[in-house]
Design a protein around this motif. Structure first.
Motif, PDB file in Angstrom:
ATOM      1  N   ASP A 286       0.834  -1.198   0.000  1.00 15.68           N
ATOM      2  CA  ASP A 286       0.000   0.000   0.000  1.00 15.68           C
ATOM      3  C   ASP A 286       0.872   1.253   0.000  1.00 15.68           C
ATOM      4  O   ASP A 286       2.106   1.191   0.056  1.00 15.68           O
ATOM      5  N   THR A 287       0.247   2.411  -0.048  1.00 15.57           N
ATOM      6  CA  THR A 287       0.982   3.667  -0.206  1.00 15.57           C
ATOM      7  C   THR A 287       1.748   4.064   1.051  1.00 15.57           C
ATOM      8  O   THR A 287       2.593   4.965   0.998  1.00 15.57           O
ATOM      9  N   THR A 288       1.506   3.403   2.188  1.00 10.22           N
ATOM     10  CA  THR A 288       2.252   3.690   3.413  1.00 10.22           C
ATOM     11  C   THR A 288       3.523   2.867   3.520  1.00 10.22           C
ATOM     12  O   THR A 288       4.284   3.029   4.473  1.00 10.22           O
ATOM     13  N   GLY A 289       3.753   1.979   2.541  1.00 12.32           N
ATOM     14  CA  GLY A 289       4.904   1.094   2.606  1.00 12.32           C
ATOM     15  C   GLY A 289       4.642  -0.207   3.325  1.00 12.32           C
ATOM     16  O   GLY A 289       5.563  -1.000   3.550  1.00 12.32           O
ATOM     17  N   THR A 290       3.397  -0.454   3.673  1.00 14.01           N
ATOM     18  CA  THR A 290       3.026  -1.700   4.334  1.00 14.01           C
ATOM     19  C   THR A 290       2.820  -2.796   3.291  1.00 14.01           C
ATOM     20  O   THR A 290       2.204  -2.564   2.243  1.00 14.01           O
ATOM     21  N   LEU A 291       3.322  -3.978   3.596  1.00 18.59           N
ATOM     22  CA  LEU A 291       3.076  -5.158   2.762  1.00 18.59           C
ATOM     23  C   LEU A 291       1.940  -5.964   3.365  1.00 18.59           C
ATOM     24  O   LEU A 291       1.822  -6.098   4.590  1.00 18.59           O
ATOM     25  N   TRP A 292       1.120  -6.535   2.471  1.00 25.55           N
ATOM     26  CA  TRP A 292       0.028  -7.409   2.877  1.00 25.55           C
ATOM     27  C   TRP A 292       0.264  -8.771   2.244  1.00 25.55           C
ATOM     28  O   TRP A 292       0.449  -8.874   1.036  1.00 25.55           O
ATOM     29  N   LEU A 293       0.248  -9.810   3.065  1.00 24.92           N
ATOM     30  CA  LEU A 293       0.547 -11.159   2.610  1.00 24.92           C
ATOM     31  C   LEU A 293      -0.603 -12.084   2.971  1.00 24.92           C
ATOM     32  O   LEU A 293      -1.136 -12.036   4.089  1.00 24.92           O
ATOM     33  N   ALA A 294      -0.981 -12.930   2.014  1.00 28.33           N
ATOM     34  CA  ALA A 294      -2.119 -13.813   2.237  1.00 28.33           C
ATOM     35  C   ALA A 294      -1.903 -15.126   1.509  1.00 28.33           C
ATOM     36  O   ALA A 294      -1.082 -15.237   0.596  1.00 28.33           O
ATOM     37  N   ASN A 295      -2.674 -16.120   1.934  1.00 26.24           N
ATOM     38  CA  ASN A 295      -2.706 -17.423   1.275  1.00 26.24           C
ATOM     39  C   ASN A 295      -3.912 -18.171   1.816  1.00 26.24           C
ATOM     40  O   ASN A 295      -4.365 -17.929   2.943  1.00 26.24           O
ATOM     41  N   PHE A 296      -4.413 -19.090   1.024  1.00 32.95           N
ATOM     42  CA  PHE A 296      -5.531 -19.930   1.455  1.00 32.95           C
ATOM     43  C   PHE A 296      -5.138 -20.710   2.702  1.00 32.95           C
ATOM     44  O   PHE A 296      -4.057 -21.301   2.766  1.00 32.95           O
ATOM     45  N   MET A 297      -5.968 -20.692   3.718  1.00 32.91           N
ATOM     46  CA  MET A 297      -5.776 -21.395   4.987  1.00 32.91           C
ATOM     47  C   MET A 297      -4.705 -20.758   5.873  1.00 32.91           C
ATOM     48  O   MET A 297      -4.284 -21.349   6.867  1.00 32.91           O
ATOM     49  N   GLU A 298      -4.260 -19.548   5.522  1.00 33.85           N
ATOM     50  CA  GLU A 298      -3.292 -18.837   6.349  1.00 33.85           C
ATOM     51  C   GLU A 298      -3.862 -17.454   6.692  1.00 33.85           C
ATOM     52  O   GLU A 298      -4.690 -16.911   5.967  1.00 33.85           O
ATOM     53  N   PRO A 299      -3.412 -16.876   7.813  1.00 33.49           N
ATOM     54  CA  PRO A 299      -3.927 -15.552   8.159  1.00 33.49           C
ATOM     55  C   PRO A 299      -3.428 -14.476   7.200  1.00 33.49           C
ATOM     56  O   PRO A 299      -2.332 -14.584   6.637  1.00 33.49           O
ATOM     57  N   LEU A 300      -4.224 -13.447   7.013  1.00 29.27           N
ATOM     58  CA  LEU A 300      -3.790 -12.247   6.322  1.00 29.27           C
ATOM     59  C   LEU A 300      -2.920 -11.458   7.285  1.00 29.27           C
ATOM     60  O   LEU A 300      -3.339 -11.155   8.408  1.00 29.27           O
ATOM     61  N   ILE A 301      -1.683 -11.132   6.871  1.00 27.92           N
ATOM     62  CA  ILE A 301      -0.794 -10.397   7.756  1.00 27.92           C
ATOM     63  C   ILE A 301      -0.300  -9.124   7.072  1.00 27.92           C
ATOM     64  O   ILE A 301      -0.250  -9.040   5.842  1.00 27.92           O
ATOM     65  N   SER A 302       0.042  -8.145   7.885  1.00 28.33           N
ATOM     66  CA  SER A 302       0.698  -6.942   7.380  1.00 28.33           C
ATOM     67  C   SER A 302       2.111  -6.882   7.952  1.00 28.33           C
ATOM     68  O   SER A 302       2.373  -7.355   9.061  1.00 28.33           O
TER      69      SER A 302
END
Length: 488
Positions: A286-302
């Motif tokens: 995102d524009t703040t420099g945060t990464l978002w990571l996701a996968n099926f059966m795994e939590p969404l993390i920043s």
């Protein structure tokens, strides 16, 4: 009608598990001698009564033990001899054991895939000779215990380089049954040393490189610049890689693992491996420099500034909006969820993309949700462009309105839209109103031979970081390679 199709399908992902990143080491020849051979059990007397003769092996076994096979389970020609024998369960469906024996005169690359798929390191095998062997059929074999779709599995394998042959045996089920050892004791493998020398291993081979190229598409001159990755990334995974960029930092998801690279406009220099608690397939920045990571059966993390900043249970695959305040959770069908983050909480609401049958990829930029998938009307793979509320704005297709191949990246440009078509290996352009402009073939634009377009990311100057996998010319490895794409 287009005729170029991808080499691998998405269902190969479970088989390709290992990534190596070194590019230059010493290279003594691999050994397949009996030194280090392990005999874990007393020899079992071979069966008697029935012998199967093939070009590459003979197998003598006792039918009284219960082994059976169908005509289609035996294949034999000059370069490949294979059989699958079964111990059926008495009075019920299914089997106690399925035993496959396969010897093939072939290139070494399938065997090298076996090595990494079943837990061995290529360099340790070939150079350091770090593994013990068990003799089966007169050949010293690596032994690997594991599972096959939940069933216990035992595998024996090796490469007989002089004969140019791969030996592979897979016993699925109750492989400790004494009849299995008895069966294998009746196997004799016949291979002729023809003086074959296998091609180079990845540390011996020539890394990928390319020169700048340009291609006209409509009135646009698309240009590519190869971005060397230091050190080069060797992978067995064909397509499941992703990229995100924040400032002068590029983040690559490689075989589920996150790597950070310094980007100076001309190359990607390795900075660090970022240790995560799970393997991830989806990455957004995102524009703040945060990464978002996701996968099926795994939590969404920043993740930001070297640390995980949040974790949310529930979503499937996720693509986030550049604002970082909302995104879409998706899997394979048109019924998805719009997720909104507020005050540390994750809220969901349904969002349905009614024009889509099977969804293969979803991307979001400032103004659009791009849903890549097969059309519900059966007209093929297309890109359906929606606003943030899920209202259809336009549909992007081929010149005649028919389907595309498989879009793995798309974004809005100053003059329209640009997409990477993984199946067709083309960069495709449309105008702002969705009119098809044309495409550039990978060989013409990048100088590649048969790559898989994995994905991309928009750079600060409006150009595109495109990543793809490509086999080296000497076939020593498959690399993840990167290009800067501009001129649209």
């Amino acid at each position: 009608m287009k005729t170029k199709f991808k080499l691998s399908c998405l269902f190969l992902a479970a088989l390709m598990l290992f990534s190596l990143t070194a590019c230059g080491k010493d290279n003594p020849e691999p050994s397949s001698t009996s030194e280090g051979t392990e005999q874990t059990k007393p020899p079992v007397e071979a069966g008697s009564g029935t012998t199967i003769h093939t070009n590459l092996w003979d197998l003598t076994y006792d039918e009284a033990d219960g082994w059976v096979y169908e005509e289609d389970d035996l294949h034999d020609d000059e370069t490949s001899s294979k059989i699958i024998l079964t111990l059926p369960k008495e009075g019920e469906d299914g089997s106690i054991v399925d035993a496959e024996i396969r010897v093939s005169v072939e290139d070494p690359y399938t065997f090298r895939d076996y090595l990494t798929s079943y837990g061995f390191d290529e360099y340790e095998y070939a150079v350091n000779q770090a593994y013990d062997f068990t003799q089966v059929g007169g050949i010293d074999c690596l032994k690997a215990e594991g599972n096959y779709w939940g069933s216990p599995c035992l595998r024996y394998m090796n490469r007989v380089e002089g004969a140019g042959a791969t030996v592979f045996m897979e016993i699925i089920g109750e492989y400790e049954d004494e009849r299995v050892d008895k069966l294998l004791s009746g196997l004799t493998i016949h291979l002729e040393d023809t003086g074959n020398e296998d091609g180079p291993w990845y540390w011996e081979g020539e890394p990928f490189s390319a020169q700048p190229r340009s291609v006209m598409v409509g009135t646009h001159t698309l240009s590519s610049q190869w971005l060397p990755i230091t050190d080069c990334i060797i992978t067995k995974e064909t397509f499941n890689h992703a990229a995100a960029v924040t400032g002068d930092q590029a983040y690559l998801l490689v075989d589920g693992e996150l790597k950070r690279y310094d980007y100076d406009g001309t190359s990607l220099t390795f900075a660090e491996d970022i240790v995560l608690d799970a393997e991830y397939e989806d990455i957004s920045a995102d524009t703040t420099g945060t990464l978002w990571l996701a996968n099926f059966m795994e939590p969404l993390i920043s993740w930001k500034d070297g640390a995980q900043t949040a974790s949310y249970e529930g979503p499937d695959h996720v693509t986030m909006h550049p604002s970082g305040t909302w995104g879409v959770s998706w899997f394979s069908g048109p019924e998805c969820e719009k997720i909104t983050l507020s005050g540390g909480a994750l809220k969901t609401e349904p969002i349905v993309f009614q024009e889509v049958d099977i969804l293969s990829h979803l991307l979001i930029d400032d103004s659009h949700i791009y849903v890549c998938g097969s059309a519900v009307d059966g007209s093929g793979h297309k890109v359906f462009v929606y606003d943030s509320n899920g209202a259809l704005q336009m549909t992007l297709a081929d010149s005649d309105g028919s389907g595309l191949g498989s879009i793995t990246f798309i974004t809005e440009t100053a003059n329209g839209y640009l997409a990477l078509d993984g199946n067709m290996r083309e960069v495709v352009l449309w105008t702002k109103d969705g009119t098809y402009l044309g495409e550039a073939d990978d060989g013409d634009l990048f100088g590649t031979d048969y790559p898989w377009f994995c994905g991309g990311a928009k750079l600060a100057d409006g150009s595109i970081l495109a990543i793809m996998t490509e086999d080296r010319a000497d076939e020593s490895a498959m690399e993840l390679v990167a290009f800067k794409l501009s001129g649209f």
